[in-house]
Design a protein around this motif. Structure first.
Motif: not given
Lengths: 527, 98, 201
Positions: A215-216, A219, A223, A235, A242, A244-245, A248-249, A252, A302, B91, B98, C23, C26-27, C30, C33-34, C38, C41
């Motif tokens: 699933p990772v 997604i 993107f 990205f 980013d 680099i992200l 990562h994904l 993963t 990863w 992550t 960084r 699943t 985790l979908f 992701g 996570l983003l 962000y 940041k």
């Protein structure tokens, strides 16, 4: 209940609603689906091999055979086909589908119609990927990793290819769900967890990785598609994103994907070695649980694909450390296989040749993995042929040879025919020589600094490139002999008995090829 | 080894329980908006995520019957969440330093 | 024996659905996570942009989805008790709630698009990087969530049909039970999206 006679008839003669090709495409029989997957996989494998040969050919005389842009497309498509269409679905969909239900004493998987649906989605995904090769815009030239932001700006048919891979991922997830549920719910009476064949254990671990990692990827690919179609710049540095992200994904998923490829391969080896060593596997529980160990630790390593991507030092040290941990369960497996062989009366049939080669080549792949898993050497070697050699030893020397092992081991059961041993061994020998000539020279090339993916290079690298290319021809000859031998046996081979090797798992207790519903009576497993 | 057939799915949730759970969810919804608007402290974002987790827990355990399932599903759900948290954590070992 | 086999199948089906939901975790994981990267940041921009969201519509939508979860939960209990009429009515109510949710979502989207805020728009591209990312994430995450709601609505429509035709009964309710699990999951995702996009002001 139908009559016993019709139940004993092989699944090839099964009379269903449909005739001809539809009797295969519409079938929910796990064995028919497995055979279809196998045919598709081997077809894509041959295409991938052709492309690989083309890369090697181009490298001995850059510019003579194909141009630079074509070269980029060829190595990208080689990767996409080999990874997403051949080796990731690989063992589970072909051999897993065919043997998992039989090995646990079930009549089919838990969701037979879902199983058929995964086969259709696989075909749909493969079609999309194939379209991306020929549609206007040109085949992908990003490498199989689709690194952003280039994959978002590139003019080639990335959207189509990425959609195809997304669909293939969906198929992979559903297969994982199906297998995990099957192993939980459909074990025959008495088939307790620690009586499961080791191949089933690895399929179980693989199923979880498919479930939790794919699933990772899905997604991440979404993107990319959104970035290309709607200009969403997750990205894109100019929009605050980013790149680099993305890595990562992507990793993963794609690092655990390595275990999707290799774990069931290890399962095959764990089946074959005890049968031909005429001994029980040494340390059954350790081998079984190490599969789970590899799957769980493998999820968190990863970052070692990104040591040179500009990651923080903290992250690099953490990922390097965890990477070493994953070597432990892999080592457990290797030691247990070797201990099984120790003092066994080894029968020298073709499958054990391939299985032993797996141990040898996979060890080289794994040990070089330790070299590049540590930070210092990695910074030197990461962008070079050393990596190419390393992952071909793991992927081809590991998973690829395991598939060849499985083909030779289960061929009598799947097709009901025996193949001649001699040509199989000759093919094995030529393949083994070709493989090492082809890829070991890449270790040296990489160590000397030859960067990967380059179209051209300074003259001092030429001799080793030439050796490597010659190796690719030897390897192709070996593969051709093996394929020719098995294809001939498919039609001309003598009928196979139920148990030609003396195997102890359930598939050898039923006729070759198996009847439609596998078992006349549900087997009961006793001590 | 076969799992007990009377577990989980045979549970019939009573209408009353469901109604109370719904009422609790609504109260939590009001609470989360109040927390956000009043801005009690700089921790209000964390507090709101905590409230969200309580809401999610109510849905999981009662509407989705997780309360009546065996250890397997509970354990795996926990494992999946730990896994996701670890992936995000790893992550951040990159993003933060960084 | 036949009875036992059926029981096994049903639990298997439920396991399959839960595995699928894992699943899905985790979908969506992701995307979270983003979001978390962000947001860490660009905390200031994220706070400022969240203030532009329509809190009233967002809160109503949360209430709508929570209520729809109640309806489908009771609808499943009703099937298990053999009260198919009540179940069909409540399934219909769930569908209605789903459509209302999507309608309100559409209003929010169009209101923003009318102001020129959408990915790759000239207006948005002139904003700060944090804002571009916030609204990008907003569209992607609510969009994919909305797609899940839409799929759920369609699936429940099939369940209504199955209940009416006697395909779903008190002995055979795997289909609607799994649909319920899916619908609740979609609800849970929204429970997290709501504070992340509307309440971090």
């Amino acid at each position: 209940m139908e009559s016993t006679a019709s139940e004993c008839e092989s699944f090839y003669h099964e009379k269903g609603k449909y005739k001809g090709i539809l009797s295969w495409l519409m079938s929910t029989d796990h064995k028919r689906i497995g055979i279809q997957y196998l045919v598709a996989l081997l077809t894509f494998f041959s295409v991938g091999v052709m492309l690989g040969l083309l890369i090697r050919l181009s490298l001995i005389a850059p510019g003579t055979f194909i141009g630079q842009e074509t070269y980029n497309r060829v190595f990208s498509v080689h990767g996409i086909i080999m990874i997403f269409l051949f080796i990731i679905p690989g063992v589970p969909v072909a051999f897993g589908n065919f043997f998992l239900p039989i090995m646990i004493g079930a009549r089919d998987v838990a969701f037979p119609r879902l199983n058929r649906f995964t086969w259709w989605t696989y075909l749909a995904g493969a079609t999309l990927v194939a379209l991306s090769l020929f549609a206007a815009g040109g085949a992908p030239d990003t490498g199989w990793t689709f690194y952003a932001p280039y994959s978002i700006r590139a003019k080639a048919n990335i959207t189509l290819a990425v959609t195809g891979v997304f669909v293939l991922g969906f198929s992979s997830i559903l297969t994982g769900i199906n297998f995990v549920t099957t192993i939980h719910r459909l074990r025959a009476p008495g088939m307790t967890w620690f009586k499961l064949p080791l191949f089933v254990w690895t399929l179980y671990a693989t199923g979880w990785v498919q479930l939790l990692a794919t699933p990772v990827l899905a997604i991440t690919l979404v993107f990319i598609i959104l970035g290309r179609v709607f200009g969403v710049g997750f990205f894109d540095p100019s929009k605050g994103g980013d790149p680099i992200l993305y890595e990562h994904l992507f990793w993963t998923y794609s690092h655990p994907a390595v275990y999707i490829m290799v774990l069931p391969a290890m399962g095959i080896i764990s089946e074959v070695i005890p049968v031909f060593a005429r001994k029980k596997i040494f340390g059954y529980k350790a081998v079984a649980l190490s599969a789970i160990g590899i799957a769980s630790v493998g999820y968190f390593v990863w970052g070692h694909h990104m040591f040179t991507s500009g990651m923080s030092d903290t992250a690099r040290i953490i990922f390097s450390f965890i990477t070493f941990l994953v070597a432990v369960p892999s080592g457990i497996k290797i030691f247990n296989w070797v201990s099984t062989l120790y003092k066994g009366s080894i029968v020298g049939s073709a499958p054990i040749y391939f299985a032993l080669t797996f141990i040898f080549l996979f060890s080289i792949g794994g040990l070089t993995g330790l070299i590049i898993g540590s930070l210092e050497p990695n910074l030197q070697l990461h962008g070079t042929y050393f990596i190419v050699a390393h992952f071909h030893y793991v992927m081809f020397g590991g998973a690829g040879f395991a598939i060849l092992t499985a083909l030779h081991y289960w061929f009598p059961k799947m097709f009901g025919r025996m193949y001649p041993e001699r040509p199989a061994k000759i093919g094995w020998f030529i393949l083994f020589i070709g493989f090492n000539v082809l890829y070991f020279s890449m270790f040296i090339l990489g160590y000397e600094g030859m960067p990967r993916r380059y179209f051209d290079y300074p003259a001092r690298y030429f001799p080793l490139h030439l050796v490597s290319t010659i190796g690719s021809w030897i390897l192709a000859a070996g593969l051709a002999i093996i394929a020719g031998n098995l294809l001939r046996a498919l039609f001309k081979g003598p009928k196979a008995p139920a148990d030609p090797w003396g195997g102890r798992t359930l598939e050898w207790t039923i006729p070759s090829p198996p009847p439609a519903e596998n078992f006349v009576e549900t087997p009961v497993i006793r001590d | 080894m076969a799992l007990n057939a009377t577990e989980g799915g045979d549970h019939i949730g009573s209408y009353r329980t469901y109604f109370f759970i719904w009422a609790a969810l609504m109260l939590l919804l009001v609470a989360t908006i109040v927390v956000a608007k009043v801005e009690v402290s700089k921790y209000s974002v964390l507090l709101n995520l905590f409230i969200a987790t309580v809401k999610a827990g109510l849905v999981l355990f009662f509407f989705m019957h997780l309360k009546y399932e065996n250890w397997f599903l509970k354990g795996v759900l926990f494992m999946v969440l730990v896994m996701l948290a670890s992936v995000i954590g790893l992550t951040f070992s990159d993003v933060w330093y960084r | 024996m036949v009875q036992a086999e059926k029981q096994r199948d049903r639990i298997g089906a439920k396991y399959g659905m839960w595995l699928f939901l894992f699943t899905e975790i985790l979908f969506f994981g992701g995307m979270f996570l983003l979001y978390s990267v962000y947001r860490s940041k660009y905390p200031v921009e994220f706070h400022a942009s969240a203030a532009e969201e329509n809190l009233l519509l967002g809160s109503i939508n949360t209430a709508v989805l929570l209520t729809s979860s109640l309806f489908i939960a009771v609808a499943i209990s009703a099937v298990k008790k053999g009260n198919y009429r009540l179940s069909v009515i409540l399934q219909g109510a769930t569908i209605l709630m789903g459509i209302v949710f999507l309608g309100i979502k559409a209003v929010e989207w169009f209101e923003k698009i009318a102001r020129g805020i959408y990915p790759n728009s000239p207006v948005l591209d002139k904003m700060s990087m944090g804002e571009i990312l916030f609204f990008g994430l907003y569209y992607v995450m609510t969009g994919i969530h909305g797609l899940h709601v839409l799929i759920g609505v369609c699936v429940i429509a099939f369940m209504v049909y199955f209940t009416l035709t006697g395909n779903i009964t008190r002995e055979n309710f795997s289909k609607i039970e799994n649909t319920g699990l899916y619908w609740h999951f979609v609800d849970i995702v929204w429970i997290y999206l709501f504070p992340l996009f509307y309440l971090i002001t």
